[in-house]
Write an enzyme that holds these catalytic residues in place. Structure first.
Site, PDB file in Angstrom:
ATOM      1  N   GLU A  94       0.814  -1.211   0.000  1.00  0.00           N
ATOM      2  CA  GLU A  94       0.000   0.000   0.000  1.00  0.00           C
ATOM      3  C   GLU A  94       0.853   1.269   0.000  1.00  0.00           C
ATOM      4  OE1 GLU A  94      -4.138  -1.469   2.033  1.00  0.00           O
ATOM      5  OE2 GLU A  94      -2.594  -0.801   3.417  1.00  0.00           O
ATOM      6  N   CYS A 107       3.367   8.603   1.296  1.00  0.00           N
ATOM      7  CA  CYS A 107       3.914   7.615   2.237  1.00  0.00           C
ATOM      8  C   CYS A 107       4.165   6.329   1.468  1.00  0.00           C
ATOM      9  CB  CYS A 107       2.909   7.407   3.364  1.00  0.00           C
ATOM     10  SG  CYS A 107       3.486   6.291   4.655  1.00  0.00           S
ATOM     11  N   CYS A 114       6.217  -6.858   7.021  1.00  0.00           N
ATOM     12  CA  CYS A 114       7.264  -6.238   7.844  1.00  0.00           C
ATOM     13  C   CYS A 114       7.955  -7.310   8.671  1.00  0.00           C
ATOM     14  CB  CYS A 114       6.661  -5.178   8.761  1.00  0.00           C
ATOM     15  SG  CYS A 114       7.915  -4.190   9.627  1.00  0.00           S
ATOM     16  N   CYS A 118       5.950  -4.631  15.850  1.00  0.00           N
ATOM     17  CA  CYS A 118       5.557  -3.551  16.770  1.00  0.00           C
ATOM     18  C   CYS A 118       4.099  -3.753  17.175  1.00  0.00           C
ATOM     19  CB  CYS A 118       5.769  -2.196  16.104  1.00  0.00           C
ATOM     20  SG  CYS A 118       7.505  -1.901  15.643  1.00  0.00           S
ATOM     21  N   CYS A 121       1.105  -1.568  15.740  1.00  0.00           N
ATOM     22  CA  CYS A 121       1.093  -1.338  14.293  1.00  0.00           C
ATOM     23  C   CYS A 121       0.424  -2.502  13.566  1.00  0.00           C
ATOM     24  CB  CYS A 121       2.530  -1.159  13.795  1.00  0.00           C
ATOM     25  SG  CYS A 121       2.644  -0.889  12.013  1.00  0.00           S
ATOM     26  N   GLY A 169       6.862  -1.885   6.143  1.00  0.00           N
ATOM     27  CA  GLY A 169       8.232  -2.364   6.172  1.00  0.00           C
ATOM     28  C   GLY A 169       9.201  -1.472   6.916  1.00  0.00           C
ATOM     29  N   SER A 201      12.094   6.782   7.752  1.00  0.00           N
ATOM     30  CA  SER A 201      11.703   6.455   9.127  1.00  0.00           C
ATOM     31  C   SER A 201      12.205   5.064   9.484  1.00  0.00           C
ATOM     32  CB  SER A 201      10.177   6.493   9.253  1.00  0.00           C
ATOM     33  OG  SER A 201       9.779   6.099  10.552  1.00  0.00           O
ATOM     34  N   LEU A 224       9.983   6.196  18.091  1.00  0.00           N
ATOM     35  CA  LEU A 224      10.469   6.064  19.467  1.00  0.00           C
ATOM     36  C   LEU A 224       9.409   5.425  20.373  1.00  0.00           C
ATOM     37  CD1 LEU A 224      12.839   6.587  21.380  1.00  0.00           C
ATOM     38  CD2 LEU A 224      11.860   8.844  21.844  1.00  0.00           C
ATOM     39  N   HIS A 225       8.309   6.131  20.608  1.00  0.00           N
ATOM     40  CA  HIS A 225       7.091   5.605  21.232  1.00  0.00           C
ATOM     41  C   HIS A 225       7.179   5.260  22.716  1.00  0.00           C
ATOM     42  CE1 HIS A 225       5.782   5.660  17.164  1.00  0.00           C
ATOM     43  NE2 HIS A 225       6.505   4.610  16.802  1.00  0.00           N
ATOM     44  N   ASN A 300      -4.076   5.104  16.091  1.00  0.00           N
ATOM     45  CA  ASN A 300      -5.112   4.737  15.134  1.00  0.00           C
ATOM     46  C   ASN A 300      -5.460   3.268  15.322  1.00  0.00           C
ATOM     47  OD1 ASN A 300      -5.207   7.298  13.666  1.00  0.00           O
ATOM     48  ND2 ASN A 300      -3.114   6.781  13.060  1.00  0.00           N
ATOM     49  N   CYS A 343      -1.595   6.356  10.039  1.00  0.00           N
ATOM     50  CA  CYS A 343      -0.326   5.811  10.504  1.00  0.00           C
ATOM     51  C   CYS A 343      -0.542   4.532  11.302  1.00  0.00           C
ATOM     52  CB  CYS A 343       0.360   6.865  11.369  1.00  0.00           C
ATOM     53  SG  CYS A 343       1.993   6.390  11.926  1.00  0.00           S
TER      54      CYS A 343
END
Length: 369
Positions: A94, A107, A114, A118, A121, A169, A201, A224-225, A300, A343
């Site tokens: 995508e 984007c 991936c 995470c 995600c 990815g 990123s 980072l998160h 999200n 995101c």
């Protein structure tokens, strides 16, 4: 058998032309001509390259192609965000376009699926299928420009002004292909994006960060998160290999980092997990001395996601702490949520459909018992 020219370097393109029968003496000029038609004008058909001799066009037709990834679906959000499900080499991925008053951001994905997992995600729930080729990465930019009528690449008022490697990815686990693709994206005689308008990123592949700065030279964003290893180990499992202190040291020494070229720290706001004011105060301490801004991302949600988004009032308080410490801390407005384009929501549509079908089958079987 024909060869795709999309994604080749100028040297590779020249070699391909010579191998197809173009005289070595004429090859540099032919390479420049072809490069301009393909990347400045976005030409998809050799017959449209009207300043090329007919016999050369015939040779091109016989030996080469100019493919884009196939557009499987295009969805347009209520807010104008567009998401394309693309297919190449039998796999789907995508790409998302986010229009804003002062810019248009594309984007771009670097992998199908991936390699990371995470927790917040959606892409991370899809296993890695393969790396995308340089042609498939560049092809996403070209397919978007086709759809948006955004040629020539050197024209004024372009709709796509920024490229971010923030799709599906981990770009630094597909380093060589991403590097080659971005060399075309940033070439002033090709897709013509300034390196200041290209952001790569990473979730924190520490050994590759310096190399990316030296060899790609784009802006850098860090997912980072979290501010403590025990939390980031869960949210971003790569942290167990490259903990926060190592990651931040790589940021401090990123080639070219300065107040004019800041590192962006991405920080997803998860209710009760990483959004306390103590977290905010610790965040500004650990990034102290790094020219940076902090993008706060309201979480999200996606079906089955294990987290909730922080309350808006809490996000604003968190942002105020970061801002008072001297760091820009914009709260990124979620875009394209209604088409799962925001995101952390990207995942190959066909895989989602297959998962949905399996769930329906299981539910049906359960009801029948």
């Amino acid at each position: 058998m024909t060869t795709s020219l999309i994604g080749l370097t100028p040297a590779e393109l020249k070699s391909a032309l010579i191998a197809a029968g173009v005289p070595e003496k004429a090859a540099p000029m032919r390479t420049r001509q072809l490069w301009n038609w393909v990347y400045v004008h976005g030409t998809r058909d050799f017959s449209a390259m009207t300043n090329l001799a007919k016999d050369f066009r015939a040779l091109l037709e016989q030996n080469f192609t100019l493919p884009r990834p196939e557009v499987v679906t295009e969805q347009i959000s209520a807010d104008g965000t567009r998401k394309w499900l693309l297919r190449a080499g039998g796999q789907e991925f995508e790409t998302v376009y986010i229009p804003e008053p002062d810019r248009g951001t594309l984007c771009v994905s670097s992998q199908v699926g991936c390699t990371l997992t995470c927790r917040f995600c959606h892409t991370g729930t899809q296993k890695l299928v393969r790396n995308l080729t340089p042609g498939e990465i560049v092809g996403q930019v070209m397919a978007a420009r086709d759809s948006l009528g955004d040629w020539p690449s050197t024209g004024e008022n372009r709709r796509v002004t920024n490229v971010v490697m923030m799709g599906m990815g981990e770009p630094l686990y597909n380093f060589d292909n991403v590097k080659q693709a971005l060399s075309i994206v940033s070439d002033g005689d090709a897709l013509a994006f300034s390196k200041r308008r290209i952001t790569l990123s990473t979730s924190g592949v520490v050994p590759m960060i310096k190399k990316a700065g030296e060899e790609i030279g784009s802006a850098l964003a860090i997912s980072l998160h979290a501010v403590r290893d025990e939390i980031r180990d869960v949210l971003v499992p790569l942290n167990k290999k490259y903990p926060i202190a190592e990651l931040l040291e790589a940021c401090r020494t990123y080639p070219g980092v300065s107040n004019a070229r800041r590192i962006t720290f991405e920080y997803v706001m998860l209710k009760g997990v990483n959004d306390s004011l103590a977290d905010a105060r610790e965040l500004v301490q650990i990034i102290k001395g790094i020219p940076a801004k902090v993008n706060l991302l309201p979480f999200n949600a996606w079906p089955g996601s294990p987290y909730e988004c922080s309350d808006w009032a809490q996000i604003e308080k968190f942002a105020e702490v970061v801002n008072r410490a001297g760091y820009a801390s914009p709260v990124r407005t979620p875009r394209g949520r209604d088409i799962m384009a925001a995101c952390g929501q990207l995942k190959s549509e066909s895989l989602k459909a297959r998962a949905s079908d399996r769930y329906a089958e299981l539910a049906s079987a359960h009801v029948g018992k």
